[in-house]
Scaffold this motif. Structure first.
Motif, mmCIF file in Angstrom:
data_model
loop_
_atom_site.group_PDB
_atom_site.id
_atom_site.type_symbol
_atom_site.label_atom_id
_atom_site.label_comp_id
_atom_site.label_asym_id
_atom_site.label_seq_id
_atom_site.Cartn_x
_atom_site.Cartn_y
_atom_site.Cartn_z
ATOM 1 N N PRO A 3 11.530 14.958 -24.676
ATOM 2 C CA PRO A 3 11.910 16.224 -25.047
ATOM 3 C C PRO A 3 10.882 16.803 -26.163
ATOM 4 N N ALA A 4 10.512 17.674 -26.132
ATOM 5 C CA ALA A 4 9.090 18.011 -27.229
ATOM 6 C C ALA A 4 9.412 19.711 -27.360
ATOM 7 N N ALA A 5 10.465 20.223 -27.412
ATOM 8 C CA ALA A 5 10.788 21.504 -27.669
ATOM 9 C C ALA A 5 10.752 21.819 -29.029
ATOM 10 N N GLY A 76 12.047 23.558 -22.402
ATOM 11 C CA GLY A 76 13.162 22.922 -22.947
ATOM 12 C C GLY A 76 14.357 23.811 -23.333
ATOM 13 N N GLY A 77 15.049 23.308 -24.316
ATOM 14 C CA GLY A 77 16.178 24.439 -24.806
ATOM 15 C C GLY A 77 16.028 24.319 -26.433
ATOM 16 N N ALA A 78 17.006 25.187 -26.940
ATOM 17 C CA ALA A 78 17.025 25.295 -28.310
ATOM 18 C C ALA A 78 17.285 24.074 -29.234
ATOM 19 N N THR A 79 18.088 22.948 -28.577
ATOM 20 C CA THR A 79 18.588 22.001 -29.300
ATOM 21 C C THR A 79 18.130 20.647 -28.221
ATOM 22 N N ARG A 80 17.631 19.356 -28.956
ATOM 23 C CA ARG A 80 17.505 18.346 -28.202
ATOM 24 C C ARG A 80 18.228 18.072 -26.940
ATOM 25 N N GLN A 81 19.508 18.108 -27.228
ATOM 26 C CA GLN A 81 20.526 18.014 -26.089
ATOM 27 C C GLN A 81 20.265 18.690 -25.201
ATOM 28 N N GLU A 82 20.087 20.181 -25.121
ATOM 29 C CA GLU A 82 19.500 20.959 -24.119
ATOM 30 C C GLU A 82 18.648 20.676 -23.568
ATOM 31 N N SER A 83 17.549 20.289 -24.201
ATOM 32 C CA SER A 83 16.421 19.732 -23.750
ATOM 33 C C SER A 83 16.215 18.572 -22.771
ATOM 34 N N PRO A 193 26.077 18.308 -32.249
ATOM 35 C CA PRO A 193 24.833 17.601 -31.626
ATOM 36 C C PRO A 193 24.791 16.086 -32.407
ATOM 37 N N VAL A 194 24.603 15.186 -31.802
ATOM 38 C CA VAL A 194 24.096 13.986 -32.198
ATOM 39 C C VAL A 194 22.526 13.617 -32.184
ATOM 40 N N THR A 195 22.262 12.779 -33.064
ATOM 41 C CA THR A 195 20.817 12.610 -33.113
ATOM 42 C C THR A 195 20.015 11.964 -31.894
ATOM 43 N N ASP A 196 20.678 11.249 -31.154
ATOM 44 C CA ASP A 196 20.101 10.518 -30.012
ATOM 45 C C ASP A 196 21.284 10.572 -28.706
#
Length: 242
Positions: A3-5, A76-83, A193-196
């Motif tokens: 994930p690199a957004a 990707g998305g707006a958050t890491r989870q979405e990506s 959202p969690v960090t991982d």
């Protein structure tokens, strides 16, 4: 999957963090190469900024990645989870093991990638590489910019600094992301959202195990991290190890 957004503002203004250069090569390229070196990895999916997919495709092609391993770039998305959710959707259904790797960890050794994949293959639903902490850790009452009262001192021997790639049984990762999405849509209290991704598995009662990480798999977050990464890369190149 990478994930690199995100933009990674802590490295300062300019290009998104994943596109900052290390030794003349973008961090993202290093991260994709790190995964691709593992025999356990057959496909690398990159979740790029939604407005930068074509740029990332050209970037990876320009650094000789096409043809060596199957590399796909998705928006990707707006958050890491979405990506991660969007990246998962691009992975063929018959792929049973998924590794999620930070673009900002460009120097993870291949043996760490192999160890994570092997642990999932051996039956662990979720695996994280981690290293022991060198510093004593204090838990505090947050009060940014002012003196913060110490609440307690966790036992350092029980703590680990978690790295990536994190590995998952595909069904487990899909399930926890679906639960998180449903809670987010419902406005649930646990939808923060969690960090991982391992944190999502923990949230929903799953088991996460740790395998040894590596000191060179550190995250490039601040300018000083980039200086250290340059030194590690220079040492590897001098030893013909990269």
């Amino acid at each position: 999957m990478v994930p690199a957004a995100g933009r990674g503002e802590r490295l300062g203004p300019g290009a998104p963090k994943a596109l900052r250069e290390l030794g003349g090569v973008p961090l993202l390229v290093h991260a994709v190469r790190a995964l691709a070196r593992s025999r356990a990895v057959g496909l690398v999916v990159v979740a790029a900024p939604a407005d930068g997919v074509a740029e990332v495709v050209a970037l990876l092609d320009g650094h000789g990645l096409d043809g060596k391993k199957d590399v796909r770039v998705v928006a990707g998305g707006a958050t890491r989870q979405e990506s991660v959710r969007l990246g998962l959707a691009a992975i063929p259904e018959d792929v049973e093991i998924v590794l999620v790797h930070d673009a900002a960890r460009p120097l993870v050794p291949v043996e760490v990638v192999d160890a994570v994949a092997a642990a999932v293959r051996a039956g662990a639903p979720a695996v994280v590489p981690a290293v022991p902490l060198a510093d004593t850790v204090k838990r505090v009452e947050p009060n940014p910019g002012r003196p913060e009262p110490v609440l307690d001192t966790p036992e350092r021997a029980t703590l680990r600094a978690v790295q990536t790639p994190q590995g998952f049984d595909r069904a487990t990762l899909v399930e926890v992301h679906a639960k998180a999405l449903a809670e987010e849509a419902a406005g649930g209290a646990d939808a923060v959202p969690v960090t991982d991704d391992a944190g999502l598995v923990e949230r929903y009662g799953g088991t996460v195990v740790v395998v040894p990480g590596h000191e060179e798999a550190f995250k490039v977050t601040r300018p000083l991290d980039l200086v250290l990464a340059e030194a590690v890369l220079a040492r590897r190149r001098a030893a013909d190890d990269y």
